[in-house]
Design an enzyme around this catalytic site. Structure first.
Site, mmCIF file in Angstrom:
data_model
loop_
_atom_site.group_PDB
_atom_site.id
_atom_site.type_symbol
_atom_site.label_atom_id
_atom_site.label_comp_id
_atom_site.label_asym_id
_atom_site.label_seq_id
_atom_site.Cartn_x
_atom_site.Cartn_y
_atom_site.Cartn_z
ATOM 1 N N ARG A 54 40.189 38.273 43.802
ATOM 2 C CA ARG A 54 39.600 37.002 44.217
ATOM 3 C C ARG A 54 40.426 36.295 45.270
ATOM 4 N NH1 ARG A 54 38.465 34.135 38.534
ATOM 5 N NH2 ARG A 54 37.966 36.070 37.472
ATOM 6 N N LYS A 97 34.106 44.177 27.811
ATOM 7 C CA LYS A 97 34.590 42.799 27.866
ATOM 8 C C LYS A 97 33.455 41.901 27.352
ATOM 9 C CE LYS A 97 35.418 39.742 31.823
ATOM 10 N NZ LYS A 97 36.218 39.520 33.035
ATOM 11 N N THR A 117 37.470 41.550 38.474
ATOM 12 C CA THR A 117 36.389 41.099 39.360
ATOM 13 C C THR A 117 35.894 42.248 40.249
ATOM 14 O OG1 THR A 117 37.754 39.073 39.513
ATOM 15 C CG2 THR A 117 35.613 39.000 40.560
ATOM 16 N N GLU A 135 45.772 42.201 34.522
ATOM 17 C CA GLU A 135 44.539 42.245 35.311
ATOM 18 C C GLU A 135 44.705 41.363 36.543
ATOM 19 O OE1 GLU A 135 40.919 40.817 33.404
ATOM 20 O OE2 GLU A 135 40.035 40.445 35.375
#
Ligand code: 3PG
Length: 213
Positions: free
Chosen positions: A51, A134, A74, A47
């Protein structure tokens, strides 16, 4: 992609290894060797969080690594979804779940691990047809005992808990019947990435890949 199909795909990704590394990569030159080390250590699903300014380029580079399955983390907006797919991401991860984001992922055929932290969050996703999500931020939300408790009334939802998960507590989650895998950044610590100590990262990956589930 229907929520049901998205959940099947997400379950496949979660089934690849006990741990999905959560990566915050600041230098695109680190992308290839970092992904190669993690994949070599037995963690193929990666993942890459959106960011850093280079995150999309990092996904592009990592997507070239043989054996890797690269996702974008994100994800917050439809624009993020579009960019992540264009860069080569094959799954998405989000800290939460909004209808706008779920609509965008379903329309673009990107399986999403949407973030949940309460029973109501889980019920909303179940209503929509998702059975994989998640659990975030896992430790701050009560950790494995909280996830176990959510699983009592809602056993049909399976999770990838992320946030505060480490080698020390990963087993607490992985031993739960509603946990498919965990996500965590501990397998790619910033200092080792900065130093380019790919061997050490491969070792951390190997240790994580050997966690029982
Ligand atoms: C994150 O949002 O950064 C992920 O949940 C990873 O959390 P961690 O750094 O506690 O593993």
């Amino acid at each position: 992609m229907t929520p049901q199909d998205a959940s099947l795909k997400s379950a496949e990704v979660c089934g690849l290894a006990p741990v999905i590394p959560v990566l915050v990569v600041k230098d695109v030159a680190h992308a290839r060797p970092l992904a190669e080390a993690l994949v070599a250590g037995g963690l193929p699903a990666l993942e890459v969080t959106l960011r850093t300014p280079v995150a999309l380029d990092v996904i592009r580079e990592m997507a070239k690594v043989e054996g890797g399955v690269v996702g974008a983390g994100t994800l917050l907006t439809p624009e993020d979804v579009k960019n992540a797919i264009a860069a080569g991401a094959t799954f998405g991860v989000s800290p939460g779940a909004t209808d706008t984001l779920l609509d965008a992922c379903e329309a673009a055929d990107l399986p999403l691990l949407a973030g949940t932290s309460t029973a109501s969050d889980v019920m909303r996703l179940l209503e929509r047809g998702y059975t994989v999500a998640k659990f975030f931020p896992a430790e701050s939300n009560g950790g494995a005992p909280a996830l176990k408790a959510i699983g009592a009334p809602l056993p049909q939802m399976k999770f990838c808990p992320t946030g505060g998960v480490s080698l020390k507590n990963a087993n607490d989650y992985l031993s739960l019947s509603n946990t498919l895998c965990v996500g965590g950044s501990w397998v790619a610590p910033a200092d080792l990435v900065e130093k380019g100590d790919w061997k050490a990262i491969e070792e951390l990956a190997r240790e994580a890949a050997a966690l029982p589930r």
